[in-house]
Design a protein around this motif. Sequence first.
Motif, PDB file in Angstrom:
ATOM      1  N   VAL A  23      17.086 -29.371   3.547  1.00  0.00           N
ATOM      2  CA  VAL A  23      15.662 -29.409   3.196  1.00  0.00           C
ATOM      3  C   VAL A  23      15.113 -27.996   3.063  1.00  0.00           C
ATOM      4  CG1 VAL A  23      13.376 -30.048   4.059  1.00  0.00           C
ATOM      5  CG2 VAL A  23      15.240 -31.696   4.144  1.00  0.00           C
ATOM      6  N   LEU A  24      15.487 -27.108   3.961  1.00  0.00           N
ATOM      7  CA  LEU A  24      15.028 -25.721   3.887  1.00  0.00           C
ATOM      8  C   LEU A  24      15.488 -25.050   2.601  1.00  0.00           C
ATOM      9  CD1 LEU A  24      13.685 -23.238   5.189  1.00  0.00           C
ATOM     10  CD2 LEU A  24      15.913 -22.734   6.232  1.00  0.00           C
ATOM     11  N   ILE A  25      16.742 -25.232   2.237  1.00  0.00           N
ATOM     12  CA  ILE A  25      17.268 -24.646   0.999  1.00  0.00           C
ATOM     13  C   ILE A  25      16.544 -25.226  -0.206  1.00  0.00           C
ATOM     14  CG2 ILE A  25      19.313 -24.517  -0.473  1.00  0.00           C
ATOM     15  CD1 ILE A  25      20.958 -24.281   2.122  1.00  0.00           C
ATOM     16  N   ALA A  26      16.308 -26.536  -0.196  1.00  0.00           N
ATOM     17  CA  ALA A  26      15.582 -27.166  -1.307  1.00  0.00           C
ATOM     18  C   ALA A  26      14.166 -26.609  -1.424  1.00  0.00           C
ATOM     19  CB  ALA A  26      15.544 -28.678  -1.120  1.00  0.00           C
ATOM     20  N   MET A  27      13.492 -26.408  -0.298  1.00  0.00           N
ATOM     21  CA  MET A  27      12.139 -25.856  -0.324  1.00  0.00           C
ATOM     22  C   MET A  27      12.130 -24.428  -0.856  1.00  0.00           C
ATOM     23  SD  MET A  27      10.558 -27.350   3.225  1.00  0.00           S
ATOM     24  CE  MET A  27       9.087 -26.364   3.110  1.00  0.00           C
ATOM     25  N   ALA A  32      10.889 -20.760  -5.277  1.00  0.00           N
ATOM     26  CA  ALA A  32      11.313 -19.705  -6.208  1.00  0.00           C
ATOM     27  C   ALA A  32      11.065 -20.126  -7.655  1.00  0.00           C
ATOM     28  CB  ALA A  32      12.784 -19.374  -5.991  1.00  0.00           C
ATOM     29  N   VAL A  33      11.389 -21.366  -7.989  1.00  0.00           N
ATOM     30  CA  VAL A  33      11.168 -21.854  -9.356  1.00  0.00           C
ATOM     31  C   VAL A  33       9.674 -21.901  -9.663  1.00  0.00           C
ATOM     32  CG1 VAL A  33      11.377 -23.889 -10.845  1.00  0.00           C
ATOM     33  CG2 VAL A  33      13.336 -23.117  -9.508  1.00  0.00           C
ATOM     34  N   LYS A  39       4.439 -16.930 -12.561  1.00  0.00           N
ATOM     35  CA  LYS A  39       4.387 -15.560 -13.085  1.00  0.00           C
ATOM     36  C   LYS A  39       4.485 -15.565 -14.612  1.00  0.00           C
ATOM     37  CE  LYS A  39       4.314 -12.900  -9.420  1.00  0.00           C
ATOM     38  NZ  LYS A  39       3.282 -11.919  -9.162  1.00  0.00           N
ATOM     39  N   LYS A  40       5.348 -16.412 -15.163  1.00  0.00           N
ATOM     40  CA  LYS A  40       5.489 -16.499 -16.617  1.00  0.00           C
ATOM     41  C   LYS A  40       4.202 -17.024 -17.236  1.00  0.00           C
ATOM     42  CE  LYS A  40       8.457 -18.372 -20.168  1.00  0.00           C
ATOM     43  NZ  LYS A  40       8.261 -19.646 -20.777  1.00  0.00           N
TER      44      LYS A  40
END
Length: 63
Positions: A23-27, A32-33, A39-40
Amino acid sequence: MLEYMFSHSFFGLCAWDLPALIVLIAMIVVFAVHRHNMKKREKDFEDELSDRWADSSVEGTRA
Protein backbone atom coordinates in the motif's frame (compact mmCIF):
# COMPACT_ATOMS: atom_id res chain seq x y z
CA MET A 1 5.10 -20.33 22.77
CA LEU A 2 7.92 -20.67 20.26
CA GLU A 3 5.57 -22.21 17.68
CA TYR A 4 3.15 -19.27 18.05
CA MET A 5 5.94 -16.74 17.54
CA PHE A 6 7.30 -18.60 14.49
CA SER A 7 3.91 -18.95 12.82
CA HIS A 8 2.95 -15.30 13.44
CA SER A 9 6.35 -13.71 12.91
CA PHE A 10 8.53 -15.00 10.07
CA PHE A 11 11.96 -13.35 9.71
CA GLY A 12 10.83 -10.74 12.21
CA LEU A 13 7.98 -9.56 9.98
CA CYS A 14 4.37 -9.32 11.01
CA ALA A 15 1.66 -10.69 8.74
CA TRP A 16 0.53 -7.12 7.98
CA ASP A 17 3.98 -5.79 7.05
CA LEU A 18 3.88 -6.95 3.41
CA PRO A 19 0.37 -5.61 2.64
CA ALA A 20 1.27 -2.34 4.36
CA LEU A 21 4.46 -2.09 2.29
CA ILE A 22 2.50 -2.73 -0.91
CA VAL A 23 0.00 0.00 0.00
CA LEU A 24 2.83 2.40 0.82
CA ILE A 25 4.54 1.75 -2.52
CA ALA A 26 1.23 2.19 -4.36
CA MET A 27 0.62 5.51 -2.58
CA ILE A 28 4.10 6.76 -3.48
CA VAL A 29 3.58 5.80 -7.14
CA VAL A 30 0.17 7.49 -7.26
CA PHE A 31 1.63 10.62 -5.64
CA ALA A 32 4.53 10.74 -8.11
CA VAL A 33 2.24 10.30 -11.12
CA HIS A 34 -0.19 12.92 -9.81
CA ARG A 35 2.64 15.39 -9.16
CA HIS A 36 4.09 14.83 -12.64
CA ASN A 37 0.71 15.34 -14.31
CA MET A 38 0.03 18.44 -12.20
CA LYS A 39 3.38 20.00 -13.13
CA LYS A 40 2.72 19.29 -16.83
CA ARG A 41 -0.78 20.76 -16.59
CA GLU A 42 0.56 23.85 -14.80
CA LYS A 43 3.19 24.39 -17.51
CA ASP A 44 0.52 24.03 -20.23
CA PHE A 45 -1.68 26.61 -18.47
CA GLU A 46 1.24 29.03 -18.11
CA ASP A 47 2.09 28.64 -21.81
CA GLU A 48 -1.53 29.23 -22.79
CA LEU A 49 -1.73 32.29 -20.55
CA SER A 50 1.45 33.79 -22.00
CA ASP A 51 0.12 33.16 -25.53
CA ARG A 52 -3.13 34.91 -24.66
CA TRP A 53 -1.25 37.87 -23.16
CA ALA A 54 0.96 38.09 -26.23
CA ASP A 55 -2.12 38.01 -28.51
CA SER A 56 -3.94 40.66 -26.46
CA SER A 57 -0.90 42.96 -26.43
CA VAL A 58 -0.54 42.64 -30.21
CA GLU A 59 -4.21 43.47 -30.67
CA GLY A 60 -3.86 46.40 -28.27
CA THR A 61 -1.01 47.94 -30.27
CA ARG A 62 -2.94 47.67 -33.54
CA ALA A 63 -5.89 49.68 -32.28
